[in-house]
Scaffold this active site. Structure first.
Site, PDB file in Angstrom:
ATOM      1  N   HIS A 195      -4.302 -12.424  -3.292  1.00  0.00           N
ATOM      2  CA  HIS A 195      -3.653 -11.868  -2.101  1.00  0.00           C
ATOM      3  C   HIS A 195      -3.956 -10.389  -2.007  1.00  0.00           C
ATOM      4  O   HIS A 195      -3.887  -9.672  -2.998  1.00  0.00           O
ATOM      5  CB  HIS A 195      -2.131 -12.055  -2.183  1.00  0.00           C
ATOM      6  CG  HIS A 195      -1.690 -13.453  -1.922  1.00  0.00           C
ATOM      7  ND1 HIS A 195      -0.379 -13.805  -1.741  1.00  0.00           N
ATOM      8  CD2 HIS A 195      -2.402 -14.603  -1.794  1.00  0.00           C
ATOM      9  CE1 HIS A 195      -0.292 -15.107  -1.521  1.00  0.00           C
ATOM     10  NE2 HIS A 195      -1.506 -15.618  -1.569  1.00  0.00           N
TER      11      HIS A 195
ATOM     12  N   TYR B 241       8.822 -10.648   1.796  1.00  0.00           N
ATOM     13  CA  TYR B 241      10.094 -10.145   1.275  1.00  0.00           C
ATOM     14  C   TYR B 241      10.937  -9.802   2.499  1.00  0.00           C
ATOM     15  O   TYR B 241      10.600  -8.863   3.226  1.00  0.00           O
ATOM     16  CB  TYR B 241       9.877  -8.888   0.443  1.00  0.00           C
ATOM     17  CG  TYR B 241       9.262  -9.122  -0.925  1.00  0.00           C
ATOM     18  CD1 TYR B 241      10.065  -9.216  -2.054  1.00  0.00           C
ATOM     19  CD2 TYR B 241       7.888  -9.216  -1.094  1.00  0.00           C
ATOM     20  CE1 TYR B 241       9.516  -9.413  -3.320  1.00  0.00           C
ATOM     21  CE2 TYR B 241       7.327  -9.410  -2.363  1.00  0.00           C
ATOM     22  CZ  TYR B 241       8.154  -9.510  -3.465  1.00  0.00           C
ATOM     23  OH  TYR B 241       7.608  -9.691  -4.722  1.00  0.00           O
TER      24      TYR B 241
ATOM     25  N   PRO C  13      13.826  -9.892 -10.731  1.00  0.00           N
ATOM     26  CA  PRO C  13      12.530 -10.439 -10.325  1.00  0.00           C
ATOM     27  C   PRO C  13      11.934  -9.844  -9.040  1.00  0.00           C
ATOM     28  O   PRO C  13      10.789 -10.143  -8.701  1.00  0.00           O
ATOM     29  CB  PRO C  13      12.830 -11.934 -10.116  1.00  0.00           C
ATOM     30  CG  PRO C  13      14.295 -12.004  -9.866  1.00  0.00           C
ATOM     31  CD  PRO C  13      14.916 -10.867 -10.607  1.00  0.00           C
TER      32      PRO C  13
ATOM     33  N   LYS D 285       7.636  -8.162 -11.900  1.00  0.00           N
ATOM     34  CA  LYS D 285       7.055  -7.425 -13.013  1.00  0.00           C
ATOM     35  C   LYS D 285       7.159  -8.115 -14.381  1.00  0.00           C
ATOM     36  O   LYS D 285       6.454  -7.733 -15.322  1.00  0.00           O
ATOM     37  CB  LYS D 285       7.732  -6.044 -13.141  1.00  0.00           C
ATOM     38  CG  LYS D 285       7.290  -5.067 -12.085  1.00  0.00           C
ATOM     39  CD  LYS D 285       5.902  -4.526 -12.393  1.00  0.00           C
ATOM     40  CE  LYS D 285       5.227  -3.914 -11.209  1.00  0.00           C
ATOM     41  NZ  LYS D 285       4.248  -4.757 -10.535  1.00  0.00           N
TER      42      LYS D 285
ATOM     43  N   TYR E 239       3.193  -2.173  -7.254  1.00  0.00           N
ATOM     44  CA  TYR E 239       3.137  -3.637  -7.190  1.00  0.00           C
ATOM     45  C   TYR E 239       1.858  -4.161  -7.859  1.00  0.00           C
ATOM     46  O   TYR E 239       1.907  -5.126  -8.625  1.00  0.00           O
ATOM     47  CB  TYR E 239       3.228  -4.106  -5.733  1.00  0.00           C
ATOM     48  CG  TYR E 239       3.722  -5.528  -5.602  1.00  0.00           C
ATOM     49  CD1 TYR E 239       5.029  -5.798  -5.215  1.00  0.00           C
ATOM     50  CD2 TYR E 239       2.885  -6.604  -5.874  1.00  0.00           C
ATOM     51  CE1 TYR E 239       5.495  -7.098  -5.101  1.00  0.00           C
ATOM     52  CE2 TYR E 239       3.344  -7.909  -5.774  1.00  0.00           C
ATOM     53  CZ  TYR E 239       4.636  -8.156  -5.386  1.00  0.00           C
ATOM     54  OH  TYR E 239       5.095  -9.443  -5.294  1.00  0.00           O
TER      55      TYR E 239
HETATM   56  C1  PHB Z   1       7.579 -16.228  -7.306  1.00  0.00           C
HETATM   57  O1  PHB Z   1       6.554 -16.644  -6.729  1.00  0.00           O
HETATM   58  O2  PHB Z   1       8.283 -16.984  -7.982  1.00  0.00           O
HETATM   59  C2  PHB Z   1       7.953 -14.804  -7.160  1.00  0.00           C
HETATM   60  C3  PHB Z   1       7.123 -13.954  -6.458  1.00  0.00           C
HETATM   61  C4  PHB Z   1       7.475 -12.620  -6.318  1.00  0.00           C
HETATM   62  C5  PHB Z   1       8.638 -12.159  -6.880  1.00  0.00           C
HETATM   63  C6  PHB Z   1       9.468 -13.003  -7.602  1.00  0.00           C
HETATM   64  C7  PHB Z   1       9.129 -14.330  -7.742  1.00  0.00           C
HETATM   65  O3  PHB Z   1       8.985 -10.856  -6.720  1.00  0.00           O
END
Ligand code: PHB
Length: 398
Positions: A76, A202, A292, A296, A382
């Site tokens: 991505h 997000y 989460p 990270k 990120y």
């Molecule tokens: C996930 O794909 O489980 C995932 C992706 C990004 C995050 C947390 C979990 O910040």
């Protein structure tokens, strides 16, 4: 009593990567893991985050465990942040020169187990470590075999890689634990339905935060901000889909599909200092936990392992203990950077109860939309700040 060079507690991403890198360099490492191989590879409860920083992908490739990730993972070039009814695309490649990879942690664990065993490595599954002794000078692990017998394993070094509920951590004399809990949890689902968009979204909505992630073009991984004491029973499938779509309002839509998993994740930040004592070291979640939101966790574990592995090899190959002595100091730089970013993302995106904090949060979101500098701050963190710049040599030597 059997004696090895390095004994590793826990066959998660950190323990497996370390064992594999050490073995490749001719250092004998044994991994003890309380669970079975089948559990680690297939149990739905083990479905964890799935975003690999650019540097984590590099380390996996250099360690020789990343070829399936390259084939099946999704590269991505950015993510979407949705707020105030609009989506903001953050193009990481343009902002930081790097991309990220979406590939489930559990899949990487499976790949590492296979590579390590095929290379002749040793993982003792269903061997539960019940005690750690002599950590200052002559470590001994006490364990229980699947048949219930007790065993002892002597080693030159012990590495605690046994995750966020670490037993090893409790054996670190003088450890200070700094932590923070957040007044919310995540309800996560894995579902057979195409993801909401081609990249992660997000979403910060007045009803709460939601995350739209994926494992493949047909498998979605979505999360909802819920109260910390929320009960799973309060969330039948229809309510989950309805709420996900509420929070995605005006930006995209998710189609309901069969649920493969549903779970609650508490949110906390935790750092153990120091991360070592005598001949004993902590890596990964055993030493630190992040919420989460910044994706990270596993990335941080890989950074610890890269730093510790270099220090152990300096000891075994050159008789130089100086890097081992400063392991905590070196690791805490990337640890606190990831703690900062995870905290920043978490408090930026989740609805907060305190009206003053919530108003500040809205100001932060508006600032983010306007400011290329802030967007770059997000992007470089990120994709992994510490695999760029001066610090990169410490991590990318593997
Ligand atoms: C996930 O794909 O489980 C995932 C992706 C990004 C995050 C947390 C979990 O910040």
């Amino acid at each position: 009593m059997r004696r090895v060079q390095v004994a590793i507690v826990g066959a998660g991403p950190a323990g497996l990567l370390l064992a594999h890198l050490l073995r490749r360099a001719g250092v004998e490492a044994v991994v003890l893991e309380a669970r079975s191989r089948a559990y680690l590879e297939t149990s739905p409860h083990r479905i964890r985050a799935g975003v690999l920083e650019w540097g984590t992908k590099e380390i996996a490739l250099r360690a020789g465990v990343g070829e399936r990730m390259l084939q099946e993972g999704l590269e991505h070039r950015g993510v979407y942040l949705a707020f105030h009814g609009e989506a903001l695309h953050l193009d990481f490649l343009a902002l930081s020169g790097k991309t990220i990879w979406v590939y489930g942690q559990q899949y990487l664990v499976r790949d590492m187990i296979r590579h390590h065993l095929e290379a002749g490595g040793e993982i003792l599954f269903e061997h539960e470590v019940v005690g750690l002794e002599g950590l200052e000078e002559a470590p001994v692990l006490l364990y229980r075999t699947p048949e219930g017998r007790e065993g002892r394993l002597a080693s030159e070094f012990v590495v605690g890689a046994d995750g966020s509920h670490s037993l090893a951590r409790q054996h670190l004399p003088g450890a200070r634990v700094q932590q923070k809990t957040y007044p919310f949890a995540w309800l996560g689902i894995l579902a057979e339905t195409p993801p909401a968009a081609e990249e992660l979204i997000y979403a910060s909505h007045p009803r709460g935060f939601a995350l739209f992630s994926m494992r493949s073009p047909t498998l979605s991984r979505n999360y909802l901000q819920v109260r910390p004491d929320e009960k799973l029973e309060a969330w039948p499938e229809e309510r989950i889909w309805e709420e996900l779509n509420w929070r995605l309002e005006g930006v995209a839509e998710v189609k309901p599909g069969p649920l493969l998993e549903k779970s609650l994740t508490p949110m906390r930040s935790l750092v153990v200092e120091p991360m070592q004592y005598g001949r004993f070291f902590l890596v990964g979640d055993a030493a630190h936990v992040v919420p989460p939101t910044g994706a990270k966790g596993m990335n941080l574990a890989f950074c610890d392992v890269a730093v510790l592995c270099r220090a152990l090899l300096a000891y075994y190959q050159e008789g130089d203990s100086s890097l081992l002595n400063r392991y905590t100091q070196d690791a805490l730089r990337h640890v606190w950077q990831a703690e900062l970013f995870s905290y920043w993302m978490t408090t930026l995106l989740h609805t907060l109860e305190d009206p003053f904090e919530e108003a500040l949060r809205q100001a932060k979101l508006r600032h983010l939309r306007e400011s290329p500098h802030l967007q770059r701050f997000l992007a470089e963190n990120y994709v992994g700040l510490y695999t760029s710049g001066r610090y990169a040599d410490t991590l990318l030597h593997v």
